[in-house]
Design a protein around this motif. Sequence first.
Motif, PDB file in Angstrom:
ATOM      1  N   ILE A  56       0.860  -1.178   0.000  1.00 38.46           N
ATOM      2  CA  ILE A  56       0.000   0.000   0.000  1.00 38.46           C
ATOM      3  C   ILE A  56       0.897   1.229   0.000  1.00 38.46           C
ATOM      4  O   ILE A  56       1.690   1.443   0.907  1.00 38.46           O
ATOM      5  N   THR A  57       0.780   2.037  -1.033  1.00 41.15           N
ATOM      6  CA  THR A  57       1.617   3.206  -1.211  1.00 41.15           C
ATOM      7  C   THR A  57       1.071   4.387  -0.419  1.00 41.15           C
ATOM      8  O   THR A  57      -0.137   4.566  -0.312  1.00 41.15           O
ATOM      9  N   GLU A  58       1.970   5.197   0.112  1.00 37.78           N
ATOM     10  CA  GLU A  58       1.547   6.421   0.811  1.00 37.78           C
ATOM     11  C   GLU A  58       0.856   7.353  -0.175  1.00 37.78           C
ATOM     12  O   GLU A  58       1.365   7.599  -1.262  1.00 37.78           O
ATOM     13  N   LEU A  59      -0.271   7.883   0.230  1.00 37.96           N
ATOM     14  CA  LEU A  59      -1.026   8.797  -0.630  1.00 37.96           C
ATOM     15  C   LEU A  59      -0.939  10.240  -0.152  1.00 37.96           C
ATOM     16  O   LEU A  59      -1.207  11.159  -0.915  1.00 37.96           O
ATOM     17  N   ARG A  60      -0.586  10.442   1.090  1.00 29.29           N
ATOM     18  CA  ARG A  60      -0.504  11.796   1.636  1.00 29.29           C
ATOM     19  C   ARG A  60       0.702  12.512   1.045  1.00 29.29           C
ATOM     20  O   ARG A  60       1.796  11.993   0.987  1.00 29.29           O
ATOM     21  N   GLY A  61       0.488  13.718   0.562  1.00 31.58           N
ATOM     22  CA  GLY A  61       1.573  14.547   0.063  1.00 31.58           C
ATOM     23  C   GLY A  61       1.863  14.402  -1.413  1.00 31.58           C
ATOM     24  O   GLY A  61       2.826  14.970  -1.907  1.00 31.58           O
ATOM     25  N   LEU A  62       1.028  13.653  -2.131  1.00 33.95           N
ATOM     26  CA  LEU A  62       1.250  13.513  -3.566  1.00 33.95           C
ATOM     27  C   LEU A  62       0.948  14.828  -4.266  1.00 33.95           C
ATOM     28  O   LEU A  62       0.103  15.603  -3.836  1.00 33.95           O
ATOM     29  N   ASN A  63       1.657  15.066  -5.362  1.00 34.25           N
ATOM     30  CA  ASN A  63       1.420  16.260  -6.155  1.00 34.25           C
ATOM     31  C   ASN A  63       1.306  15.833  -7.608  1.00 34.25           C
ATOM     32  O   ASN A  63       2.299  15.418  -8.187  1.00 34.25           O
TER      33      ASN A  63
END
Length: 101
Positions: free
Chosen positions: A5-12
């Motif tokens: 599960i990839t981190e989704l917070r902070g994506l741009n």
Amino acid sequence: MCRNITELRGLNPPATDEEVEAAAAQFIRKVTGIARPTGATAEAVQEAVREVAEITSRLLAGLPARRQEPKALPPLRRPEVRRRLGLDQPHAEPPAGAARH
């Protein structure tokens, strides 16, 4: 934590609904041990994915911004994954002489 599960917070740009739902589905598959729900399990699994995705979206919206983007690119942003899933298929050209609208 499931390492898939990839981190989704902070994506741009920010995580899309599609990316949030994919992460929720991966989480549900991991905790249930059901990779391909069928019959009696399909409805319960889909409802759980929807609920986890909603909660995840609210959580991400309420967290402060990150100083750095996550190190890993979410799978749905990787060209090879999108090709494998058929998400970036070019639109077929209409046959010669076909009417265009």
